[in-house]
Design a protein around this motif. Structure first.
Motif, short mmCIF file in Angstrom:
data_model
loop_
_atom_site.label_atom_id
_atom_site.label_comp_id
_atom_site.label_asym_id
_atom_site.label_seq_id
_atom_site.Cartn_x
_atom_site.Cartn_y
_atom_site.Cartn_z
N TYR A 110 -1.31 -7.41 9.96
CA TYR A 110 -2.01 -7.46 8.67
C TYR A 110 -2.08 -6.04 8.13
N SER A 111 -1.64 -5.85 6.87
CA SER A 111 -1.57 -4.48 6.36
C SER A 111 -1.63 -4.47 4.84
N LYS A 112 -1.70 -3.23 4.29
CA LYS A 112 -1.71 -3.02 2.85
C LYS A 112 -0.85 -1.82 2.49
N TYR A 113 -0.25 -1.86 1.30
CA TYR A 113 0.38 -0.69 0.72
C TYR A 113 0.27 -0.78 -0.79
N GLY A 114 0.53 0.36 -1.44
CA GLY A 114 0.44 0.36 -2.89
C GLY A 114 0.53 1.76 -3.47
#
Length: 240
Positions: A110-114
């Motif tokens: 589970y991860s995020k980028y932006g």
């Protein structure tokens, strides 16, 4: 007398070649020793210690520096993602039961980028994307004694972008399916026989664009590829 004479002659014919053969072998051995004095024939059989397969289940935390590579340059800035969690399964499989350098790793992350954009005011452009990822990695390791391992990993991943911070959510130009390449390296500390602590650095590069190239204009396409550089800490438990 003739039968007795025949038997004696037959025995002599058999014994004579054997004696000559033995003398020839002795002569060859003496010749070798004269050419190479003191030669010793090593007939020792070296037995390598048997290495057994290992199965590990682990939990890993990542702190990631993330961004999007854009062409043309859109003046964007990367963001940090402080909460990334993965549950991993690792299988180390020695070749021929002796060379334990190879392994496989998979799991769910589970991860995020932006990114943010302070230079241009494009509506519904900057965002942070939340996604899940499934890696399929070749996990190499080199054991240093009983307590340390050097770790190397490389392979593809697939993922799905399921949430965004944009006000209007995903639109028809957003690409939800994700895939790419991830590589990493680090060090493991083995505590006892069941627990390993891993400290690694990893880099994810997505080959699936964040947006369709015609998002901004059908005449001037934009290419957007997300990336992550992560510092990872994991705890792994040997189950077999």
């Amino acid at each position: 007398m003739r039968p007795l004479f025949s038997i004696i002659a037959f025995i002599i014919l058999i014994i004579t070649p054997l004696s000559v053969s033995g003398q020839d072998r002795k002569s060859q051995k003496d010749t070798v020793q004269k050419i190479q004095p003191g030669i010793q024939w090593d007939t020792t059989v070296k037995v390598l210690p048997v290495k057994y397969p290992e199965h590990l289940i682990g939990v890993r935390y990542d702190y990631s520096f993330t961004g999007v590579s854009m062409t043309p340059d859109m003046g964007i800035k990367s963001i940090n993602s402080p909460l990334n969690i993965a549950v991993l399964y690792t299988y180390y499989h020695p070749l021929w039961g002796a060379y334990d350098f190879f392994g496989l790793q998979t799991g769910l992350r589970y991860s995020k980028y932006g990114f943010v954009n302070d230079e241009y005011n494009f509506e519904h452009f900057e965002q942070t994307v939340t996604f899940v990822e499934l890696p399929f990695l070749s996990a190499f390791h080199v054991d240093l004694g009983e307590h340390f391992r050097i770790l190397l990993s490389l392979g593809p991943f697939v993922g799905y972008r399921f949430a965004t911070t944009k006000d209007n959510g995903f639109d028809c130009f957003d690409i939800r399916f994700d895939y790419g390449i991830v590589g990493g390296a680090g060090l493991a500390y083995i505590l006892g026989k069941r627990i390993e602590f891993h400290l690694e650095g990893a880099f994810h590069y997505s080959l699936s664009m964040l947006y369709h190239p015609e998002k901004m204009s059908s005449a001037s396409w934009i290419y957007s590829y997300p990336w992550q550089a992560s510092i990872c800490f994991g705890v792994h438990f040997k189950i077999k």
